[in-house]
Design a protein around this motif. Structure first.
Motif, PDB file in Angstrom:
ATOM      1  N   ARG A  12      47.934 -28.697 -21.112  1.00 28.46           N
ATOM      2  CA  ARG A  12      48.840 -27.860 -21.809  1.00 28.46           C
ATOM      3  C   ARG A  12      49.248 -28.807 -22.992  1.00 28.46           C
ATOM      4  NH1 ARG A  12      50.326 -23.000 -19.317  1.00 28.46           N
ATOM      5  NH2 ARG A  12      49.536 -22.796 -17.515  1.00 28.46           N
ATOM      6  N   ASN A  13      48.732 -30.218 -22.900  1.00 25.28           N
ATOM      7  CA  ASN A  13      49.511 -31.076 -23.880  1.00 25.28           C
ATOM      8  C   ASN A  13      48.905 -30.950 -25.313  1.00 25.28           C
ATOM      9  OD1 ASN A  13      47.102 -31.974 -23.258  1.00 25.28           O
ATOM     10  ND2 ASN A  13      47.439 -34.108 -23.028  1.00 25.28           N
ATOM     11  N   ASN A  14      47.665 -30.281 -25.624  1.00 26.00           N
ATOM     12  CA  ASN A  14      47.242 -29.829 -26.785  1.00 26.00           C
ATOM     13  C   ASN A  14      47.968 -28.704 -27.647  1.00 26.00           C
ATOM     14  OD1 ASN A  14      45.500 -32.122 -26.820  1.00 26.00           O
ATOM     15  ND2 ASN A  14      43.834 -30.731 -25.967  1.00 26.00           N
ATOM     16  N   ASP A  15      48.935 -28.014 -26.840  1.00 21.05           N
ATOM     17  CA  ASP A  15      49.434 -26.752 -27.587  1.00 21.05           C
ATOM     18  C   ASP A  15      50.209 -27.109 -28.868  1.00 21.05           C
ATOM     19  OD1 ASP A  15      48.215 -25.375 -25.462  1.00 21.05           O
ATOM     20  OD2 ASP A  15      49.930 -25.161 -24.151  1.00 21.05           O
ATOM     21  N   VAL A  16      51.018 -28.214 -28.844  1.00 19.94           N
ATOM     22  CA  VAL A  16      51.803 -28.307 -29.983  1.00 19.94           C
ATOM     23  C   VAL A  16      50.771 -28.707 -31.354  1.00 19.94           C
ATOM     24  CG1 VAL A  16      53.544 -30.011 -30.993  1.00 19.94           C
ATOM     25  CG2 VAL A  16      53.709 -29.208 -28.764  1.00 19.94           C
ATOM     26  N   LYS A  17      49.904 -29.659 -30.980  1.00 20.82           N
ATOM     27  CA  LYS A  17      48.960 -30.043 -32.110  1.00 20.82           C
ATOM     28  C   LYS A  17      48.026 -28.865 -32.433  1.00 20.82           C
ATOM     29  CE  LYS A  17      45.605 -32.404 -30.683  1.00 20.82           C
ATOM     30  NZ  LYS A  17      44.735 -33.880 -30.220  1.00 20.82           N
ATOM     31  N   PHE A  21      48.166 -27.246 -36.156  1.00 20.71           N
ATOM     32  CA  PHE A  21      46.839 -27.253 -37.046  1.00 20.71           C
ATOM     33  C   PHE A  21      46.916 -25.675 -37.634  1.00 20.71           C
ATOM     34  CE2 PHE A  21      42.308 -26.737 -37.362  1.00 20.71           C
ATOM     35  CZ  PHE A  21      42.084 -27.708 -38.254  1.00 20.71           C
ATOM     36  N   GLY A  22      46.977 -24.630 -36.769  1.00 23.60           N
ATOM     37  CA  GLY A  22      47.080 -23.409 -37.313  1.00 23.60           C
ATOM     38  C   GLY A  22      47.957 -22.885 -38.139  1.00 23.60           C
ATOM     39  N   PHE A  23      49.121 -23.699 -38.064  1.00 23.20           N
ATOM     40  CA  PHE A  23      50.264 -23.407 -39.218  1.00 23.20           C
ATOM     41  C   PHE A  23      49.837 -23.825 -40.490  1.00 23.20           C
ATOM     42  CE2 PHE A  23      53.923 -24.711 -41.545  1.00 23.20           C
ATOM     43  CZ  PHE A  23      54.461 -23.608 -41.578  1.00 23.20           C
ATOM     44  N   ILE A  24      49.211 -24.966 -40.446  1.00 24.90           N
ATOM     45  CA  ILE A  24      48.676 -25.849 -41.720  1.00 24.90           C
ATOM     46  C   ILE A  24      47.759 -25.045 -42.291  1.00 24.90           C
ATOM     47  CG2 ILE A  24      47.722 -27.930 -42.627  1.00 24.90           C
ATOM     48  CD1 ILE A  24      50.633 -28.067 -42.045  1.00 24.90           C
ATOM     49  N   ILE A  25      46.628 -24.456 -41.294  1.00 24.99           N
ATOM     50  CA  ILE A  25      45.569 -23.894 -41.920  1.00 24.99           C
ATOM     51  C   ILE A  25      45.825 -22.573 -42.635  1.00 24.99           C
ATOM     52  CG2 ILE A  25      43.426 -22.494 -41.440  1.00 24.99           C
ATOM     53  CD1 ILE A  25      43.033 -25.652 -41.621  1.00 24.99           C
ATOM     54  N   GLY A  26      47.049 -21.796 -42.059  1.00 28.11           N
ATOM     55  CA  GLY A  26      47.165 -20.599 -42.617  1.00 28.11           C
ATOM     56  C   GLY A  26      48.286 -20.812 -43.937  1.00 28.11           C
ATOM     57  N   PHE A  27      48.973 -21.979 -43.802  1.00 25.46           N
ATOM     58  CA  PHE A  27      49.805 -22.060 -45.141  1.00 25.46           C
ATOM     59  C   PHE A  27      48.805 -22.610 -46.476  1.00 25.46           C
ATOM     60  CE2 PHE A  27      52.218 -25.083 -47.788  1.00 25.46           C
ATOM     61  CZ  PHE A  27      53.012 -24.318 -48.152  1.00 25.46           C
ATOM     62  N   ALA A  28      47.928 -23.355 -46.097  1.00 27.44           N
ATOM     63  CA  ALA A  28      46.885 -23.901 -46.883  1.00 27.44           C
ATOM     64  C   ALA A  28      46.158 -22.393 -47.564  1.00 27.44           C
ATOM     65  CB  ALA A  28      45.857 -24.615 -46.484  1.00 27.44           C
ATOM     66  N   PHE A  29      45.890 -21.721 -46.655  1.00 33.52           N
ATOM     67  CA  PHE A  29      45.037 -20.356 -47.138  1.00 33.52           C
ATOM     68  C   PHE A  29      45.956 -19.552 -48.228  1.00 33.52           C
ATOM     69  CE2 PHE A  29      43.928 -15.785 -46.350  1.00 33.52           C
ATOM     70  CZ  PHE A  29      42.801 -15.950 -46.951  1.00 33.52           C
ATOM     71  N   LEU A  30      47.233 -19.375 -47.666  1.00 33.80           N
ATOM     72  CA  LEU A  30      48.203 -18.649 -48.512  1.00 33.80           C
ATOM     73  C   LEU A  30      48.489 -19.182 -49.998  1.00 33.80           C
ATOM     74  CD1 LEU A  30      50.635 -17.093 -45.666  1.00 33.80           C
ATOM     75  CD2 LEU A  30      48.743 -16.037 -47.034  1.00 33.80           C
ATOM     76  N   ALA A  31      48.414 -20.453 -49.806  1.00 32.53           N
ATOM     77  CA  ALA A  31      48.774 -21.250 -50.883  1.00 32.53           C
ATOM     78  C   ALA A  31      47.543 -21.333 -51.808  1.00 32.53           C
ATOM     79  CB  ALA A  31      49.033 -22.931 -50.669  1.00 32.53           C
ATOM     80  N   VAL A  32      46.374 -21.121 -51.356  1.00 32.37           N
ATOM     81  CA  VAL A  32      45.314 -21.106 -52.283  1.00 32.37           C
ATOM     82  C   VAL A  32      45.168 -19.783 -52.799  1.00 32.37           C
ATOM     83  CG1 VAL A  32      42.595 -20.990 -52.270  1.00 32.37           C
ATOM     84  CG2 VAL A  32      43.698 -23.026 -51.043  1.00 32.37           C
TER      85      VAL A  32
END
Length: 45
Positions: A12-17, A21-32
């Protein structure tokens, strides 16, 4: 240990990472999308 998970489970140590990563991808998609809309709004009619 959860009896439904089995023997070889992922830690479960990869949950934060992964969530970051999902937040950054979603934010980048909305920014584009926003940048494309701004470019089209600046074009002459």
């Amino acid at each position: 240990m959860n009896r439904f998970e089995g023997e070889n489970t992922q830690g479960r140590n990869n949950d934060v990472k992964d969530s970051g990563f999902g937040f950054i991808i979603g934010f980048a998609f909305l920014a584009v999308i926003y940048i494309i809309a701004q470019v089209f709004s600046l074009l002459p009619n």
